[in-house]
Design a protein around this motif. Structure first.
Motif, PDB file in Angstrom:
ATOM      1  N   VAL A  15       0.844  -1.192   0.000  1.00 47.85           N
ATOM      2  CA  VAL A  15       0.000   0.000   0.000  1.00 47.85           C
ATOM      3  C   VAL A  15       0.885   1.249   0.000  1.00 47.85           C
ATOM      4  CG1 VAL A  15      -1.722   1.274   1.361  1.00 47.85           C
ATOM      5  CG2 VAL A  15      -1.909  -1.204   1.121  1.00 47.85           C
ATOM      6  N   TRP A  16       2.000   1.196   0.698  1.00 44.38           N
ATOM      7  CA  TRP A  16       2.966   2.296   0.800  1.00 44.38           C
ATOM      8  C   TRP A  16       3.336   2.824  -0.578  1.00 44.38           C
ATOM      9  CZ3 TRP A  16       4.782   5.527   4.282  1.00 44.38           C
ATOM     10  CH2 TRP A  16       6.053   6.084   4.174  1.00 44.38           C
ATOM     11  N   LEU A  17       3.557   1.904  -1.515  1.00 48.47           N
ATOM     12  CA  LEU A  17       3.966   2.281  -2.862  1.00 48.47           C
ATOM     13  C   LEU A  17       2.772   2.418  -3.803  1.00 48.47           C
ATOM     14  CD1 LEU A  17       7.014  -0.145  -3.086  1.00 48.47           C
ATOM     15  CD2 LEU A  17       7.059   2.312  -2.567  1.00 48.47           C
ATOM     16  N   ALA A  18       1.863   1.468  -3.756  1.00 46.70           N
ATOM     17  CA  ALA A  18       0.742   1.432  -4.703  1.00 46.70           C
ATOM     18  C   ALA A  18      -0.206   2.611  -4.547  1.00 46.70           C
ATOM     19  CB  ALA A  18      -0.033   0.118  -4.552  1.00 46.70           C
ATOM     20  N   ASP A  19      -0.409   3.059  -3.314  1.00 45.56           N
ATOM     21  CA  ASP A  19      -1.378   4.123  -3.049  1.00 45.56           C
ATOM     22  C   ASP A  19      -0.729   5.479  -2.775  1.00 45.56           C
ATOM     23  OD1 ASP A  19      -3.227   2.106  -3.372  1.00 45.56           O
ATOM     24  OD2 ASP A  19      -3.886   2.079  -1.286  1.00 45.56           O
ATOM     25  N   GLY A  20       0.577   5.573  -3.002  1.00 37.99           N
ATOM     26  CA  GLY A  20       1.261   6.861  -2.889  1.00 37.99           C
ATOM     27  C   GLY A  20       1.568   7.336  -1.486  1.00 37.99           C
ATOM     28  N   GLY A  62       6.834  11.598   2.519  1.00 41.60           N
ATOM     29  CA  GLY A  62       8.025  12.341   2.115  1.00 41.60           C
ATOM     30  C   GLY A  62       9.161  12.287   3.124  1.00 41.60           C
ATOM     31  N   LEU A  63       9.518  11.107   3.573  1.00 38.70           N
ATOM     32  CA  LEU A  63      10.491  10.961   4.643  1.00 38.70           C
ATOM     33  C   LEU A  63      11.950  11.002   4.188  1.00 38.70           C
ATOM     34  CD1 LEU A  63       8.734   8.143   6.704  1.00 38.70           C
ATOM     35  CD2 LEU A  63       8.590  10.626   7.026  1.00 38.70           C
ATOM     36  N   GLN A 103      13.926  11.141  11.455  1.00 38.58           N
ATOM     37  CA  GLN A 103      13.434  11.525  10.124  1.00 38.58           C
ATOM     38  C   GLN A 103      11.946  11.266   9.939  1.00 38.58           C
ATOM     39  OE1 GLN A 103      17.026   9.776   7.694  1.00 38.58           O
ATOM     40  NE2 GLN A 103      15.571  10.732   6.303  1.00 38.58           N
ATOM     41  N   VAL A 104      11.392  10.391  10.740  1.00 36.65           N
ATOM     42  CA  VAL A 104       9.978  10.037  10.595  1.00 36.65           C
ATOM     43  C   VAL A 104       9.157  11.092  11.325  1.00 36.65           C
ATOM     44  CG1 VAL A 104       8.194   8.296  10.996  1.00 36.65           C
ATOM     45  CG2 VAL A 104      10.517   7.596  10.344  1.00 36.65           C
ATOM     46  N   ARG A 105       8.743  12.096  10.569  1.00 38.62           N
ATOM     47  CA  ARG A 105       8.000  13.242  11.097  1.00 38.62           C
ATOM     48  C   ARG A 105       6.718  13.421  10.283  1.00 38.62           C
ATOM     49  NH1 ARG A 105      10.524  15.748  14.867  1.00 38.62           N
ATOM     50  NH2 ARG A 105       9.273  17.626  14.758  1.00 38.62           N
ATOM     51  N   VAL A 106       5.644  13.732  10.998  1.00 34.17           N
ATOM     52  CA  VAL A 106       4.354  13.966  10.360  1.00 34.17           C
ATOM     53  C   VAL A 106       3.738  15.223  10.951  1.00 34.17           C
ATOM     54  CG1 VAL A 106       3.931  11.531   9.832  1.00 34.17           C
ATOM     55  CG2 VAL A 106       3.138  12.462  12.005  1.00 34.17           C
ATOM     56  N   ASP A 107       2.866  15.858  10.188  1.00 33.87           N
ATOM     57  CA  ASP A 107       2.188  17.063  10.675  1.00 33.87           C
ATOM     58  C   ASP A 107       1.040  16.749  11.616  1.00 33.87           C
ATOM     59  OD1 ASP A 107       3.892  18.744   9.260  1.00 33.87           O
ATOM     60  OD2 ASP A 107       2.602  18.732   7.483  1.00 33.87           O
ATOM     61  N   SER A 108       0.463  15.539  11.463  1.00 29.08           N
ATOM     62  CA  SER A 108      -0.645  15.151  12.343  1.00 29.08           C
ATOM     63  C   SER A 108      -0.760  13.637  12.377  1.00 29.08           C
ATOM     64  CB  SER A 108      -1.968  15.760  11.851  1.00 29.08           C
ATOM     65  OG  SER A 108      -2.468  15.016  10.761  1.00 29.08           O
ATOM     66  N   GLY A 109      -1.486  13.161  13.370  1.00 31.93           N
ATOM     67  CA  GLY A 109      -1.750  11.733  13.485  1.00 31.93           C
ATOM     68  C   GLY A 109      -2.629  11.209  12.365  1.00 31.93           C
ATOM     69  N   ASP A 110      -3.331  12.116  11.675  1.00 27.29           N
ATOM     70  CA  ASP A 110      -4.220  11.682  10.590  1.00 27.29           C
ATOM     71  C   ASP A 110      -3.469  10.969   9.474  1.00 27.29           C
ATOM     72  OD1 ASP A 110      -6.326  12.781  11.977  1.00 27.29           O
ATOM     73  OD2 ASP A 110      -6.415  14.607  10.753  1.00 27.29           O
TER      74      ASP A 110
END
Length: 177
Positions: free
Chosen positions: A71-76, A82-83, A101-108
């Motif tokens: 899913v990581w690759l197939a669904d973008g 963008g890690l 490096q694993v940073r996200v703007d939100s839990g969503d």
């Protein structure tokens, strides 16, 4: 689900993977970027990394076991996150710098990716027949790994990482109280 009063192995697995989803959602609910990226020590993992990693492991291992695209690759999802890591990186063996490096703007973003992986996992599990659990999926081990063993291994690993994320959340909440 039940035939003749018997619960099937796939029903147990579906229930178990559903519990991972519940834990993932509970651990990130209401957290902002600061909490998601906080690390209780210099070499420790953040909630964001733990949830991303458990999702990557499930995505990678389920896709491999069932002959599916990740899913990581197939669904973008790789692009959405963008890690700057290798395309198929699952976090296994990450250094403290890679964890950071694993940073996200939100839990969503984390729950969205997990939910997409969960749906693919459920689809694969629903297709199972009891005999499928004996199929060899990895011959690199002695004894070779069956599908049943792999599914339980991923379930166990994911629940452990979800528990670690919940522990970090508890540490953060008690420190701010």
């Amino acid at each position: 689900m039940r035939q003749g009063g018997c619960m099937h192995a796939k029903d147990i697995l579906i229930d178990g993977y559903g519990r991972i989803r519940e834990e993932v959602h509970a651990v990130v609910e209401g957290l902002g970027p600061d909490e998601l990226h906080a690390r209780p020590g210099p070499g420790a993992n953040s909630i964001a990394w733990l949830v991303w990693h458990l999702t990557r492991i499930q995505d990678d291992h389920i896709a491999d076991a069932f002959g599916l695209e990740q899913v990581w690759l197939a669904d973008g999802w790789e692009k959405r996150f963008g890690l700057g890591l290798r395309r198929r990186d699952t976090g296994f063996g990450h250094s403290p710098e890679q964890v950071a490096q694993v940073r996200v703007d939100s839990g969503d973003l984390l729950t969205g990716y997990y939910d997409a992986v969960h749906e693919q996992t459920l689809g694969a599990l629903r297709s199972l027949a009891a005999k499928d659990l004996e199929r060899i999926v990895d011959e690199r081990w002695d004894p070779p790994v069956t599908l049943g063993v792999r599914l339980v291994s991923v379930l166990s690993d994911d629940l452990q990482h979800a528990g670690q994320a919940a522990y970090v959340r508890g540490l953060l909440q008690s420190a701010s109280a």
